[in-house]
Design a protein around this motif. Structure first.
Motif, PDB file in Angstrom:
ATOM      1  N   ILE A  65     -36.807 120.299  62.494  1.00 22.17           N
ATOM      2  CA  ILE A  65     -35.625 120.797  63.200  1.00 22.17           C
ATOM      3  C   ILE A  65     -35.205 122.182  62.710  1.00 22.17           C
ATOM      4  O   ILE A  65     -35.014 123.096  63.523  1.00 22.17           O
ATOM      5  N   PRO A  66     -35.047 122.435  61.401  1.00 21.05           N
ATOM      6  CA  PRO A  66     -34.615 123.776  60.979  1.00 21.05           C
ATOM      7  C   PRO A  66     -35.627 124.874  61.253  1.00 21.05           C
ATOM      8  O   PRO A  66     -35.286 126.055  61.257  1.00 21.05           O
ATOM      9  N   GLU A  67     -36.888 124.502  61.473  1.00 21.10           N
ATOM     10  CA  GLU A  67     -37.935 125.498  61.720  1.00 21.10           C
ATOM     11  C   GLU A  67     -38.013 125.879  63.199  1.00 21.10           C
ATOM     12  O   GLU A  67     -38.667 126.887  63.541  1.00 21.10           O
ATOM     13  N   PHE A  68     -37.419 125.076  64.080  1.00 18.96           N
ATOM     14  CA  PHE A  68     -37.492 125.303  65.531  1.00 18.96           C
ATOM     15  C   PHE A  68     -38.949 125.288  66.005  1.00 18.96           C
ATOM     16  O   PHE A  68     -39.356 126.112  66.823  1.00 18.96           O
ATOM     17  N   LYS A  69     -39.722 124.320  65.519  1.00 18.76           N
ATOM     18  CA  LYS A  69     -41.137 124.213  65.900  1.00 18.76           C
ATOM     19  C   LYS A  69     -41.492 122.753  66.167  1.00 18.76           C
ATOM     20  O   LYS A  69     -40.947 121.835  65.556  1.00 18.76           O
ATOM     21  N   VAL A  70     -42.418 122.540  67.089  1.00 21.75           N
ATOM     22  CA  VAL A  70     -43.020 121.238  67.322  1.00 21.75           C
ATOM     23  C   VAL A  70     -44.525 121.398  67.229  1.00 21.75           C
ATOM     24  O   VAL A  70     -45.088 122.394  67.715  1.00 21.75           O
ATOM     25  N   ARG A  71     -45.178 120.431  66.592  1.00 14.92           N
ATOM     26  CA  ARG A  71     -46.636 120.469  66.434  1.00 14.92           C
ATOM     27  C   ARG A  71     -47.215 119.120  66.827  1.00 14.92           C
ATOM     28  O   ARG A  71     -46.624 118.073  66.527  1.00 14.92           O
ATOM     29  N   VAL A  72     -48.372 119.153  67.449  1.00 14.91           N
ATOM     30  CA  VAL A  72     -49.163 117.947  67.676  1.00 14.91           C
ATOM     31  C   VAL A  72     -50.312 117.996  66.672  1.00 14.91           C
ATOM     32  O   VAL A  72     -51.100 118.951  66.665  1.00 14.91           O
ATOM     33  N   ILE A  73     -50.400 116.992  65.824  1.00 16.46           N
ATOM     34  CA  ILE A  73     -51.353 116.989  64.708  1.00 16.46           C
ATOM     35  C   ILE A  73     -52.274 115.791  64.860  1.00 16.46           C
ATOM     36  O   ILE A  73     -51.823 114.673  65.127  1.00 16.46           O
ATOM     37  N   ARG A  74     -53.563 116.047  64.698  1.00 12.66           N
ATOM     38  CA  ARG A  74     -54.564 114.973  64.712  1.00 12.66           C
ATOM     39  C   ARG A  74     -55.491 115.148  63.521  1.00 12.66           C
ATOM     40  O   ARG A  74     -56.097 116.206  63.326  1.00 12.66           O
ATOM     41  N   ASP A  75     -55.566 114.104  62.689  1.00 11.57           N
ATOM     42  CA  ASP A  75     -56.418 114.115  61.501  1.00 11.57           C
ATOM     43  C   ASP A  75     -56.140 115.332  60.627  1.00 11.57           C
ATOM     44  O   ASP A  75     -57.060 115.956  60.081  1.00 11.57           O
ATOM     45  N   GLY A  76     -54.861 115.681  60.497  1.00  8.40           N
ATOM     46  CA  GLY A  76     -54.466 116.795  59.651  1.00  8.40           C
ATOM     47  C   GLY A  76     -54.648 118.165  60.266  1.00  8.40           C
ATOM     48  O   GLY A  76     -54.316 119.169  59.635  1.00  8.40           O
ATOM     49  N   ARG A  77     -55.139 118.244  61.510  1.00 12.57           N
ATOM     50  CA  ARG A  77     -55.386 119.525  62.169  1.00 12.57           C
ATOM     51  C   ARG A  77     -54.372 119.717  63.290  1.00 12.57           C
ATOM     52  O   ARG A  77     -54.108 118.794  64.070  1.00 12.57           O
ATOM     53  N   VAL A  78     -53.792 120.902  63.387  1.00 10.03           N
ATOM     54  CA  VAL A  78     -52.786 121.199  64.403  1.00 10.03           C
ATOM     55  C   VAL A  78     -53.489 121.455  65.736  1.00 10.03           C
ATOM     56  O   VAL A  78     -54.261 122.410  65.870  1.00 10.03           O
ATOM     57  N   LEU A  79     -53.218 120.593  66.721  1.00  9.57           N
ATOM     58  CA  LEU A  79     -53.799 120.766  68.047  1.00  9.57           C
ATOM     59  C   LEU A  79     -52.954 121.683  68.924  1.00  9.57           C
ATOM     60  O   LEU A  79     -53.485 122.382  69.783  1.00  9.57           O
ATOM     61  N   ASP A  80     -51.654 121.654  68.724  1.00  7.81           N
ATOM     62  CA  ASP A  80     -50.764 122.481  69.537  1.00  7.81           C
ATOM     63  C   ASP A  80     -49.504 122.763  68.732  1.00  7.81           C
ATOM     64  O   ASP A  80     -49.039 121.912  67.962  1.00  7.81           O
ATOM     65  N   GLU A  81     -48.964 123.956  68.904  1.00 10.39           N
ATOM     66  CA  GLU A  81     -47.726 124.349  68.236  1.00 10.39           C
ATOM     67  C   GLU A  81     -46.886 125.146  69.223  1.00 10.39           C
ATOM     68  O   GLU A  81     -47.407 126.006  69.940  1.00 10.39           O
ATOM     69  N   ALA A  82     -45.603 124.853  69.273  1.00  3.50           N
ATOM     70  CA  ALA A  82     -44.723 125.535  70.233  1.00  3.50           C
ATOM     71  C   ALA A  82     -43.339 125.700  69.623  1.00  3.50           C
ATOM     72  O   ALA A  82     -42.924 124.938  68.747  1.00  3.50           O
ATOM     73  N   ARG A  83     -42.633 126.720  70.109  1.00  5.25           N
ATOM     74  CA  ARG A  83     -41.240 126.920  69.712  1.00  5.25           C
ATOM     75  C   ARG A  83     -40.362 125.873  70.388  1.00  5.25           C
ATOM     76  O   ARG A  83     -40.686 125.383  71.466  1.00  5.25           O
ATOM     77  N   THR A  84     -39.266 125.560  69.729  1.00  2.00           N
ATOM     78  CA  THR A  84     -38.346 124.572  70.278  1.00  2.00           C
ATOM     79  C   THR A  84     -36.916 125.098  70.229  1.00  2.00           C
ATOM     80  O   THR A  84     -36.602 126.044  69.505  1.00  2.00           O
ATOM     81  N   ILE A  85     -36.063 124.470  71.014  1.00  2.00           N
ATOM     82  CA  ILE A  85     -34.613 124.631  70.947  1.00  2.00           C
ATOM     83  C   ILE A  85     -34.052 123.276  70.562  1.00  2.00           C
ATOM     84  O   ILE A  85     -34.368 122.261  71.203  1.00  2.00           O
ATOM     85  N   VAL A  86     -33.246 123.234  69.500  1.00  2.00           N
ATOM     86  CA  VAL A  86     -32.726 121.967  68.987  1.00  2.00           C
ATOM     87  C   VAL A  86     -31.212 121.923  69.178  1.00  2.00           C
ATOM     88  O   VAL A  86     -30.600 122.856  69.700  1.00  2.00           O
ATOM     89  N   GLY A  87     -30.608 120.836  68.737  1.00  2.00           N
ATOM     90  CA  GLY A  87     -29.193 120.612  68.947  1.00  2.00           C
ATOM     91  C   GLY A  87     -28.303 121.559  68.166  1.00  2.00           C
ATOM     92  O   GLY A  87     -28.632 122.004  67.065  1.00  2.00           O
TER      93      GLY A  87
END
Length: 715
Positions: free
Chosen positions: A427-449
């Motif tokens: 949340i404080p980083e404003f990032k979302v990641r999809v991780i598989r077997d320790g490897r980042v498949l996708d990373e995107a910026r986020t807007i949080v509450g």
């Protein structure tokens, strides 16, 4: 006394409902969510043209639920259940009905509540009822091993509620220890004829090194044992106290030191705390490997291990850190010949044993204290005075170390296994990641509450996505924005592209799917008690900001269709998903559930050990430090609670308009929308599946939750 007339916003809300419901001939007065029902016409409200109201019939009774094992895992449709919040939080959320039906968890130690009869009456009983059944007696514990005096003492101590083990070990865990020892006829599990077993020595070494994982070694006292002079009672108590220390360490390593929900109501992780019997069953037969098994209760994720390495590097720069410390309770100064309950702690600190009375402040203890005083440059009097007590406690951790320890503690809130494939939002980083077997498949910026509507901290499972979602306005925005606007102009919602929907005795405001919808073109659902999810947004420009705490609790994703392609799998490429836009709401099931972790870390360490600090958006880090005793700073206001400002209440004015005058301008949602905007016509529904595939995507039905079934929500 005449009833007091309602004024201000409440009167405007009542007038709005009267005007809206007048358009529905033959319908009784309705009640909006959070607004009292209107029994009849409201005086002072001028006649207006009938507003555009969509009447939706009551939902049909649901069919019996089909077991999940009978539902295909691949692309099975699931009805979407938008649910507004009950606590009035604004937002853009909906949650499936199945989540709202989940039973509320009950504390395991809570006693069941029995129904009581009315005062002065006896509880009624059926006429054919037989005699009241007697309460089943608890199964008797087996006797201790015959001829084993240590086992006899172990059984007696565990049966004695006044026998003290460790204060933070609750009654339930003590009973679990009793059950474990009963299986072995109450024989000792850590002792041999010559002293501690190999497993006990390994566990003791790990308890003494608890500081490596950010835990407090003083919380797990090592029992003193002098094998040549130990009585059966000494051996039994040492065995039990080592078991208690090992159990407490294992539970603390999984987050048992704090109750996260007491820090804030939006922190709701499910801690995986091992029971006492499970811990002892795992450790006692492990021999020299018992220490490694005990240490394995700590998190093993790379993020935690990086912080742990940084903590070791920081402490290596402080030579006095290698000296064990002890925090003593307040008490009088101690001299030789006195007795005090604090003396056993001093003996444990300096490794002094062999005394018949552990509470005696004898010559051996005074000599050790005098030596410590001399090392610290103090007067070597051997008297335990307040200055010596403070020196024994050691220096408080500095700010950087306290931040490290607080962030390491929050890693314990996450499951031990994050999932082979998982979604991780910091949340404080404003990032979302999809991780598989320790490897980042996708990373995107986020807007949080925002701080007054924070994104909650918990873990869930993503199960499906909705393309072309609609949005039901939650009660807080309904009351603060729409009801005042509708009081001035019954067509206020229609001008902004919203629909006024009557359901039962209330109304709801619904934003249909479209490019202006607050949820964008797609949302990703992981049913939870907070009713939050990940979704698209029409306000793309907000992602260019560095600080993006702007939502009402949900997490907005910068590139949702790229994210969707990763979580939905190869059968749903971006082109196919975008082909559904404008064709009505569609529910797409994930091929398999994906764990989602909404986490909160203000420190991150890279592979080189370099720390990166992130903002403490909601004050969570500060609260954890205070709760762990690492800081005495003043706590910030809890996120989600607006501070009350003392002062006179503002005067409320009815939103009335003189006849023939232009409507008075107001600071409401209309200022952010085009006045000429009209709701886009609904396009005809078309199938999105190919001819050779089974029907995998179908329209998700509209649903507006009943007021009585609404849970508190975050958007």
């Amino acid at each position: 006394m005449a009833p007091r007339r309602r004024t201000g916003r409440k009167a405007g809300a009542a007038a709005t409902l009267a005007v809206l419901l007048a358009a529905q001939s033959g319908l009784p007065g309705a009640r909006a969510e959070g607004v009292a029902a209107v029994p009849g016409p409201v005086a002072g409200v001028t006649a207006t043209p009938p507003p555009a109201i969509t009447t939706i019939p009551d939902a049909a009774k649901p069919s019996p639920e089909v077991p999940r094992s009978e539902i295909p895992r691949s692309e099975v449709t699931k009805p979407e259940v938008p649910t507004p919040s009950a606590d009035g939080k604004a937002g853009d959320a909906a949650k499936p009905a199945s989540a709202s039906a989940e039973p509320t968890s009950v504390p395991p130690e809570a006693a069941p509540v029995q129904p009581a009869a009315l005062p002065g009456t006896a509880a009624p009983a059926p006429a054919d009822a037989g005699p009241a059944p007697t309460e089943a007696a608890a199964p008797a514990l087996p006797p201790p091993a015959p001829g084993d005096p240590v086992a006899e003492v172990v059984a007696a101590r565990l049966a004695d509620p006044n026998f003290s083990l460790i204060r933070r070990l609750n009654t339930k865990q003590r009973e679990a220890m009793q059950a474990f020892y009963a299986l072995g006829a109450f024989k000792s599990v850590w002792l041999t004829d010559t002293g501690w077993s190999d497993a006990a020595k390994a566990v003791i070494a790990r308890l003494q090194a608890a500081g490596e994982d950010g835990l407090d070694p003083l919380a797990y006292p090592i029992p003193l044992l002098d094998p040549p002079h130990a009585t059966p009672a000494d051996r039994a108590e040492a065995d039990l106290k080592l078991s208690a220390a090992a159990v407490l360490y294992a539970r603390d390593a999984r987050g048992g030191r704090l109750d996260p929900a007491r820090l804030s109501r939006f922190i709701t992780p499910k801690l995986d705390l091992a029971s006492a019997d499970a811990v002892l069953t795992r450790l006692t037969p492990a021999g020299a490997n018992a220490g490694a098994l005990l240490q394995a209760y700590n998190p093993g994720q790379p993020g935690y291990l990086a912080l742990k390495a940084k903590l070791a590097s920081l402490r290596a720069q402080q030579p006095n850190r290698a000296v064990p410390m002890v925090r003593l309770p307040k008490g009088p100064a101690l001299k030789t010949g006195m007795r005090d309950a604090r003396v056993p702690l001093i003996r444990a600190r300096f490794g002094i044993g062999g005394a018949q009375d552990a509470t005696a402040y004898d010559e051996g203890v005074a000599t050790a204290v005098a030596s410590f005083q001399r090392q610290r440059g103090m007067k070597a009097s051997g008297v335990l005075d307040p200055a010596t007590v403070a020196a024994l406690a050691g220096p408080a951790p500095d700010r950087q170390e306290a931040d490290l320890l607080a962030n390491m503690e929050r890693w314990r809130w996450l499951p031990a296994d994050l999932g082979r494939t998982h979604v991780f939002v910091n949340i404080p980083e404003f990032k979302v990641r999809v991780i598989r077997d320790g490897r980042v498949l996708d990373e995107a910026r986020t807007i949080v509450g925002k701080p007054d509507s924070p994104t909650p901290i918990f873990s869930g499972e993503m199960t499906y996505a909705v393309v072309n979602p609609s949005w039901t306005v939650p009660p807080s925005i309904l009351k603060s924005q729409f009801l005042p606007g509708l009081a001035r102009d019954p067509n206020y919602a229609a001008r902004l592209g919203y629909q006024v929907v009557k359901r039962g005795n209330g109304i709801a405001i619904r934003q249909p799917p479209g490019e202006r919808n607050a949820l964008g073109f797609i949302k990703f659902m992981f049913p939870n008690d907070h009713a939050v999810y990940l979704h698209d947004t029409p306000n793309r420009s907000l992602f260019s900001r560095s600080e993006r705490a702007l939502s009402h609790g949900c997490v907005r994703v910068d590139d949702p269709f790229r994210f969707a392609q990763v979580v939905l799998g190869p059968r749903w490429p971006t082109e196919r998903l975008k082909g559904l836009i404008g064709k009505g709401e569609r529910t797409v099931m994930l091929p398999e559930k994906i764990p989602v972790h909404l986490a909160y870390f203000t420190l991150e360490a890279d592979a080189n050990g370099t720390l990166r600090s992130l903002p403490d958006l909601y004050g969570v880090n500060a609260r954890v430090k205070v709760a762990l005793g690492l800081s005495n700073e003043a706590l910030p206001p809890e996120a989600g609670h607006k501070p009350k400002v003392a002062g006179p209440k503002p005067t409320t004015v009815k939103p009335t308009t003189a006849p023939g005058a232009a409507p008075r301008p107001s600071r409401d949602l209309a200022q952010h929308q085009s006045p000429t905007h009209r709701p886009a016509p609904r396009r005809p529904v078309a199938t999105a599946t190919e001819a050779e595939e089974p029907a995998a995507v179908q329209p998700a039905p509209d649903y507006f939750g009943e007021t009585g079934a609404i849970r508190r929500g975050w958007w």
